[in-house]
Motif scaffolding. Structure first.
Motif, mmCIF file in Angstrom:
data_model
loop_
_atom_site.group_PDB
_atom_site.id
_atom_site.type_symbol
_atom_site.label_atom_id
_atom_site.label_comp_id
_atom_site.label_asym_id
_atom_site.label_seq_id
_atom_site.Cartn_x
_atom_site.Cartn_y
_atom_site.Cartn_z
ATOM 1 N N ARG A 27 46.296 146.696 89.442
ATOM 2 C CA ARG A 27 45.374 145.960 89.662
ATOM 3 C C ARG A 27 45.413 144.387 91.170
ATOM 4 N N TYR A 30 45.235 138.988 93.095
ATOM 5 C CA TYR A 30 44.886 137.646 92.982
ATOM 6 C C TYR A 30 43.114 137.789 92.508
ATOM 7 N N ASN A 31 43.285 138.669 91.633
ATOM 8 C CA ASN A 31 42.046 137.764 90.418
ATOM 9 C C ASN A 31 42.221 137.747 89.442
ATOM 10 N N TYR A 32 43.594 137.176 89.371
ATOM 11 C CA TYR A 32 44.990 136.925 88.071
ATOM 12 C C TYR A 32 45.344 135.417 88.423
ATOM 13 N N TRP A 53 43.774 131.235 90.222
ATOM 14 C CA TRP A 53 44.441 132.438 90.698
ATOM 15 C C TRP A 53 44.036 132.439 92.592
ATOM 16 N N ASN A 74 49.650 135.255 96.921
ATOM 17 C CA ASN A 74 49.136 136.813 96.513
ATOM 18 C C ASN A 74 49.314 137.734 97.595
ATOM 19 N N GLU A 100 42.867 137.037 83.621
ATOM 20 C CA GLU A 100 41.114 136.519 84.774
ATOM 21 C C GLU A 100 40.661 134.996 84.327
#
Length: 129
Positions: A27, A30-32, A53, A74, A100
């Motif tokens: 996945r 950059y969402n994490y 993030w 990222n 997240e």
């Protein structure tokens, strides 16, 4: 699913430096948010550092603040832990982890390992005196 692969680590003399890397796949990274933890034989896993993030916010354990720096790129799906002025008590297996949603624990964001969803395989850091 997010897969985390760690690199770096090794053996270094006290006062030396090492850089750990943690590269994510799966996945969008950059969402994490990302955290680093470490565990020595016979001890519980302990928080080292965390980064938001976007990378704009960082948090550190008191034991490493001023010596370690957490960062991320990222574009490379990677996070890093630069460790300077290493001490024998820094010897441990180091793990990166992602979540997240960072939550505060004991006044520090990301300090509770239970909030992380994905973990790297761990890498040994040994600091000789």
């Amino acid at each position: 699913q997010v897969q985390l692969v760690q690199s770096g680590g090794g053996l270094v003399q006290a006062g030396g430096s090492l850089r750990l890397s943690c590269t994510a796949s799966g996945r969008p990274y950059y969402n994490y948010a990302t955290g680093w933890f470490r565990q020595s034989p016979g001890k519980e896993r302990e928080f080292v550092a965390a980064i938001s993030w976007k990378g704009g916010s960082t948090w550190y354990a008191n034991s490493v603040r001023g010596r370690f720096t957490i960062s991320r790129d990222n574009a490379k799906n990677s996070a890093y832990l630069q460790m300077n002025s290493l001490k024998p008590e820094d010897t441990a297996v180091y793990y990166c982890a992602t979540t997240e949603l960072l939550r505060e624990s004991g006044g520090v964001m990301g300090a509770d390992s239970s909030q992380y969803d994905y973990w790297g395989q761990g890498t040994q850091v040994t600091v000789s005196s």
